[in-house]
Design a protein around this motif. Structure first.
Motif, short mmCIF file in Angstrom:
data_model
loop_
_atom_site.label_atom_id
_atom_site.label_comp_id
_atom_site.label_asym_id
_atom_site.label_seq_id
_atom_site.Cartn_x
_atom_site.Cartn_y
_atom_site.Cartn_z
N ARG A 1 -46.85 -3.13 6.88
CA ARG A 1 -47.31 -2.43 5.71
C ARG A 1 -47.32 -3.05 4.33
O ARG A 1 -48.22 -3.11 3.35
CB ARG A 1 -46.50 -0.77 5.66
CG ARG A 1 -46.87 0.05 4.33
CD ARG A 1 -45.81 1.13 4.59
NE ARG A 1 -44.78 0.48 4.00
CZ ARG A 1 -43.41 1.06 4.08
NH1 ARG A 1 -43.41 2.15 4.81
NH2 ARG A 1 -42.20 0.57 3.75
N ASP A 2 -45.99 -3.69 4.16
CA ASP A 2 -45.73 -4.10 2.93
C ASP A 2 -45.98 -5.61 2.86
O ASP A 2 -46.42 -6.24 1.48
CB ASP A 2 -44.19 -4.00 2.69
CG ASP A 2 -43.84 -2.65 2.79
OD1 ASP A 2 -44.76 -1.69 2.41
OD2 ASP A 2 -42.69 -2.08 2.65
N LEU A 3 -46.07 -6.36 3.79
CA LEU A 3 -45.95 -7.86 3.79
C LEU A 3 -47.45 -8.18 4.10
O LEU A 3 -48.07 -9.13 3.57
CB LEU A 3 -45.07 -8.56 4.59
CG LEU A 3 -43.65 -8.50 4.04
CD1 LEU A 3 -42.70 -9.12 5.15
CD2 LEU A 3 -43.46 -8.86 2.60
N TYR A 4 -47.93 -7.79 5.06
CA TYR A 4 -49.33 -8.02 5.85
C TYR A 4 -50.47 -7.24 5.10
O TYR A 4 -51.43 -7.57 5.16
CB TYR A 4 -49.28 -8.29 7.09
CG TYR A 4 -50.10 -9.27 7.77
CD1 TYR A 4 -49.56 -10.66 7.56
CD2 TYR A 4 -51.27 -9.19 8.48
CE1 TYR A 4 -50.55 -11.64 8.20
CE2 TYR A 4 -51.91 -10.32 8.85
CZ TYR A 4 -51.68 -11.34 8.79
OH TYR A 4 -52.24 -12.72 9.33
N GLU A 5 -50.04 -6.08 4.56
CA GLU A 5 -50.92 -5.05 4.07
C GLU A 5 -52.08 -4.78 4.99
O GLU A 5 -53.42 -4.81 4.42
CB GLU A 5 -51.48 -5.61 2.65
CG GLU A 5 -50.03 -5.69 1.87
CD GLU A 5 -50.41 -6.09 0.41
OE1 GLU A 5 -50.86 -5.42 -0.71
OE2 GLU A 5 -50.67 -7.41 0.30
N VAL A 6 -51.81 -4.34 5.97
CA VAL A 6 -52.88 -3.80 6.93
C VAL A 6 -52.75 -2.53 7.56
O VAL A 6 -53.57 -2.06 8.43
CB VAL A 6 -53.04 -4.91 8.25
CG1 VAL A 6 -53.43 -6.32 7.89
CG2 VAL A 6 -51.70 -4.96 9.17
N SER A 7 -51.89 -1.76 6.82
CA SER A 7 -51.77 -0.55 7.42
C SER A 7 -52.72 0.51 6.46
O SER A 7 -53.48 -0.05 5.59
CB SER A 7 -50.18 0.10 7.14
OG SER A 7 -49.96 1.20 7.59
N CYS A 8 -52.51 1.77 6.41
CA CYS A 8 -53.02 2.79 5.81
C CYS A 8 -52.50 4.07 5.73
O CYS A 8 -51.37 4.35 6.44
CB CYS A 8 -54.46 3.02 6.38
SG CYS A 8 -54.42 3.83 7.99
N ASP A 9 -52.92 4.82 4.78
CA ASP A 9 -52.16 6.24 4.80
C ASP A 9 -51.78 6.99 5.75
O ASP A 9 -50.78 7.51 6.18
CB ASP A 9 -52.87 7.02 3.48
CG ASP A 9 -52.86 6.50 2.15
OD1 ASP A 9 -52.02 5.63 1.95
OD2 ASP A 9 -53.54 7.14 1.47
#
Length: 352
Positions: free
Chosen positions: A272-280
């Motif tokens: 979520r925070d480092l690779y930024e591939v998550s979503c809400d």
């Protein structure tokens, strides 16, 4: 008439490390793609799930599910194996877009089937190569090797500890005792998933270029200050995630399920925070599960921007937790998640 069946996969931990020469810990699941192959005068692809039949005279990219099939046929020819036009009927109980690698299952089922039908004498590692080549060079998704490898080498009641740099692997017994692994499908797939996936690969290549290194296996924590903010975060995720894979293997071998669960939660935060591939939607599910009794760990699986959450739970708890999650998720996102029960399974094989 024989059919050829290849499983989907769940990666316990090691996300976005497979194309960075890293470690992964997947297992094949009891959800699969099945193909029936008949010789034909032209290419005819029929999908029960897609409710569509496509006829082609030559190798052609259509930007749809048929590209994975035609990509396999194209890859075989590029590697020097001769086939002829075929009619392929596809059926599946593997959810599409849930992060369970339905594309690799489709590729490997067809590659295995063509190997049998045309007596091509491909070994297991060559089957993996065909699937990867089809997806990277014909479909255009710059995937790693994990999905196709698991579809071929999967073994019931075992996970695969795979070093994607050397393709050395070890079967790790998947003995969960009083616990279970299951999936919660967010039933969300954001459109930017493919483009952002390729962008992450480019960013990781930029890390290597910036550092003057040929592989992520040469990157260390001491290198991180040399990178700008975005590249530093991408590299930090890969380094941390590789460590988590090794710890997860040890946790499985020692039945340390609390440790395994904490590693899943840590992995999600990093994605979520480092690779930024998550979503809400996936963040919401993981956040909800983190506060629930009987849930030891959870994280998003697959390329990201939707898809499924892998959950490690104490047996008997997940049903009630999911009912509360479903209600809360519906209120927040106006859609329902799906609970997918899974078991480990063998790799690609023929079924009568």
């Amino acid at each position: 008439m024989p059919k050829f069946r290849a499983p989907g996969r769940v990666n316990i931990i090691g996300e976005h490390t497979d194309y960075n020469d890293g470690f992964v810990l997947p297992f094949a699941i009891d959800k699969y793609v099945e193909v029936e192959i008949n010789r034909s005068s032209q290419y005819v692809f029929t999908s029960e799930k897609m409710k569509e039949q496509v006829r082609l005279q030559k190798y052609e990219r259509l930007g749809k599910w048929t590209d994975y099939l035609m990509g396999v046929i194209w890859a075989l020819e590029k590697l020097g194996y001769k086939t002829e036009p075929v009619e392929v009927n596809v059926s599946s109980n593997l959810p599409i877009g849930a992060g369970l690698s339905s594309s690799a299952a489709l590729e490997i089922a067809l590659a295995y089937g063509l190997n049998e039908v045309f007596n091509l004498k491909l070994d297991k590692m060559k089957l993996v190569e065909v699937g990867v080549k089809a997806e990277r060079e014909f479909v255009g998704v710059r995937c790693g090797v994990m999905d196709q490898f698991t579809a071929v080498f999967g073994k019931k009641d075992h996970a695969i500890f795979l070093d994607t740099s050397t393709l050395n692997y070890e079967y790790v017994p998947l003995e969960l005792k009083d616990f279970e692994l299951a999936l919660v499908d967010s039933n969300t797939k954001h459109e930017l998933s493919s483009s952002e996936y390729n962008k992450r690969r480019e960013e990781c290549e930029a890390v290597l270029n910036k550092l003057g290194k040929g592989s992520f296996r040469q990157v260390t924590y001491e290198d991180l200050p040399k990178l700008d903010d975005v590249l530093r975060r991408r590299a930090r995720h890969v380094l941390d995630e590789n460590k988590r894979v090794s710890l997860a293997v040890r946790a499985l071998k020692r039945s340390e399920f609390a440790l395994l669960g904490s590693l899943l939660f840590e992995s999600h935060v990093s994605l979520r925070d480092l690779y930024e591939v998550s979503c809400d939607e996936t963040d919401f599910i993981v956040g909800f599960l983190k506060g629930e009794l009987g849930i030891l760990g959870a994280r998003m699986v697959g390329g990201g921007f939707g898809g499924s959450i892998l959950v490690l739970a104490r047996k008997g708890y997940l049903g009630g937790v999911f009912e509360r999650l479903e209600e809360s998720y519906l209120r927040n996102f106006k859609k329902r998640p799906s609970l997918i029960r899974i078991q480990s399974n063998d790799g690609v094989h023929m079924v009568m």
